[in-house]
Scaffold this active site. Structure first.
Site, PDB file in Angstrom:
ATOM      1  N   TYR A 144      -1.326   0.425   2.468  1.00  0.00           N
ATOM      2  CA  TYR A 144      -2.502   0.924   3.204  1.00  0.00           C
ATOM      3  C   TYR A 144      -3.596  -0.133   3.313  1.00  0.00           C
ATOM      4  O   TYR A 144      -4.086  -0.429   4.411  1.00  0.00           O
ATOM      5  CB  TYR A 144      -3.029   2.186   2.502  1.00  0.00           C
ATOM      6  N   THR A 201      -6.496   5.323  12.498  1.00  0.00           N
ATOM      7  CA  THR A 201      -7.549   5.070  13.488  1.00  0.00           C
ATOM      8  C   THR A 201      -8.928   5.242  12.870  1.00  0.00           C
ATOM      9  O   THR A 201      -9.897   4.683  13.379  1.00  0.00           O
ATOM     10  CB  THR A 201      -7.426   6.050  14.676  1.00  0.00           C
ATOM     11  N   ASP A 236     -10.061  12.494   5.883  1.00  0.00           N
ATOM     12  CA  ASP A 236      -9.685  13.625   5.036  1.00  0.00           C
ATOM     13  C   ASP A 236     -10.912  14.418   4.583  1.00  0.00           C
ATOM     14  O   ASP A 236     -10.928  15.650   4.619  1.00  0.00           O
ATOM     15  CB  ASP A 236      -8.913  13.126   3.804  1.00  0.00           C
TER      16      ASP A 236
HETATM   17  C1  GLA Z   1      -5.107   8.383   4.451  1.00  0.00           C
HETATM   18  C2  GLA Z   1      -6.584   7.991   4.363  1.00  0.00           C
HETATM   19  C3  GLA Z   1      -7.301   8.382   5.654  1.00  0.00           C
HETATM   20  C4  GLA Z   1      -6.584   7.825   6.879  1.00  0.00           C
HETATM   21  C5  GLA Z   1      -5.099   8.154   6.814  1.00  0.00           C
HETATM   22  C6  GLA Z   1      -4.317   7.509   7.939  1.00  0.00           C
HETATM   23  O1  GLA Z   1      -4.982   9.762   4.511  1.00  0.00           O
HETATM   24  O2  GLA Z   1      -7.194   8.651   3.281  1.00  0.00           O
HETATM   25  O3  GLA Z   1      -8.648   7.951   5.606  1.00  0.00           O
HETATM   26  O4  GLA Z   1      -6.812   6.452   7.009  1.00  0.00           O
HETATM   27  O5  GLA Z   1      -4.525   7.768   5.595  1.00  0.00           O
HETATM   28  O6  GLA Z   1      -4.709   8.041   9.158  1.00  0.00           O
END
Ligand code: GLA
Length: 373
Positions: A223, A24, A174
């Site tokens: 991703y 999100t 993160d």
């Molecule tokens: C990884 C990315 C985050 C986020 C998550 C999924 O951890 O670094 O920025 O997009 O995936 O929520």
């Protein structure tokens, strides 16, 4: 400042679990992460005879020599940020080059020295070992380089460092978590306004982390492709991000449907926590996992198995945490049951053939910053 230059200095940054709200952040949405009591640390010793203070010329040939306690090899990067991260081997050293390049591009004048990295965040696990590393490195870079940035600017700089190191277009979940953590709290993160509301974790509740037995790196996962797909959907709808989409607008698009429904679950989870309706929490986590599995298609049989085992042994809810494609799941437990759940799930995974199953309880950790000696 001159006296400081002869001093060993240390910075730290925690890993995180994301309790709910995955995939999100890069659509301006909501997340509810918690920093954990595992961290990355960078210890810096000044180079012998290194120039002092912040008056180091940007063209100074000083170098940074970095080693890792957990990873093999030594890397040497130019302190002026001119080392291209893609040329650095072993690959963990690209984070050092990325951080130095990002900090110097922002105006930091980093003196040469020896940087030692150590981390208790498991790698390839979805617990933000990379962000813990990037944030700790960037704190070192700006701390040594004489910059003063607020936590949001630091989060952006750490993301810049990580993108330079890996090429993966991550969101800010993160890094924002590491830099805003509050002990005893989850963080309700609004990725549009980049504001954080700490939400207390009831003392009776805790979280356990279980590694699925399958590692992943974001670089080798889907991703970037998932992100591109939902960006295209938002653009086709004429919206700045799926944060603005209604459930009806995305009813027939599983990827976008996940993002919209997940935002609603994050807000419902935070409401339930604030109101003390702890019964509502577990079902929301399970619904989130189902959506990540069925609509966003980022779960794996190993992640599903870990969720299943947690629920079989008394977790109140469980879901994959972070990007998925492997890595860890997180389980919500009664705090006084955490050790029992961990032991039983680890036993089941070992019986299923997972070598050295990794399962442990986590507590809310403190924000990144200067580390104690
Ligand atoms: C990884 C990315 C985050 C986020 C998550 C999924 O951890 O670094 O920025 O997009 O995936 O929520």
């Amino acid at each position: 400042m001159a006296a400081d230059d002869l001093t060993v200095r240390r910075w730290r940054a925690p890993g995180r679990i994301n309790v709910i709200g995955d995939h999100t952040d890069y659509q301006d949405g909501f997340c509810l992460p918690m920093a954990i009591d595992r961290e990355c640390r960078v210890t810096v010793r000044p180079a012998t005879g290194a120039p002092t203070g912040t008056a180091v010329a940007r063209t100074d040939p000083a170098t940074i020599t970095a080693t890792s306690v957990q990873e093999p090899g030594t890397v040497v990067v130019a302190a002026d940020g001119s080392t291209d991260p893609a040329t650095v081997e072993p690959a963990w050293g690209r984070f050092v080059a990325g951080a130095v390049a990002a900090c110097t591009a922002r105006g930091a004048a980093i003196p040469g020295g020896t940087w030692t990295i150590t981390s208790s965040v498991p790698t390839g696990s979805g617990l933000s070992s990379s962000a813990a590393l990037s944030v700790a490195l960037v704190l070192a870079g700006v701390g040594l380089g004489g910059l003063h940035l607020d936590p949001v600017a630091l989060a952006r700089l750490a993301l810049d460092a990580e993108v330079r190191a890996t090429g993966v277009p991550g969101g800010l979940l993160d890094q924002m978590t590491a830099l805003h953590a509050v002990p005893g709290h989850l963080l309700l993160l609004d990725c549009r306004t980049l504001t954080v509301e700490p939400v207390p974790l009831p003392r009776s509740l805790g979280f356990v982390v279980v590694h699925s037995g399958r590692a992943r790196t974001l670089a080798g996962s889907g991703y970037a492709q998932r992100r591109a797909a939902v960006e295209a959907t938002a653009a086709a709808l004429g919206l700045p991000a799926l944060r603005n989409a209604t459930p009806d607008q995305v009813a027939h698009d599983p990827r976008a449907r996940h993002v919209v429904s997940e935002n609603a679950r994050v807000l419902a989870f935070a409401d339930a926590l604030r109101a003390g309706r702890t019964d509502a929490l577990g079902p929301l986590m399970l619904a989130s996992h189902a959506s990540l599995r069925d609509d966003y298609d980022v779960s794996t049989p190993e992640l599903d198995r870990a969720v299943d085992r947690l629920m079989a042994h008394g977790a109140l809810g469980a879901r994959l945490t972070g990007a998925g494609f492997g890595g860890c799941v997180v389980g919500l437990v009664q705090r006084n049951h955490a050790d029992d759940v961990v032991a039983k799930v680890a036993r089941d995974l070992a019986a299923a053939g997972v070598t050295d199953p990794l399962a442990f309880a986590v507590r809310p950790g403190a924000a990144a910053g200067v580390a104690p000696d």
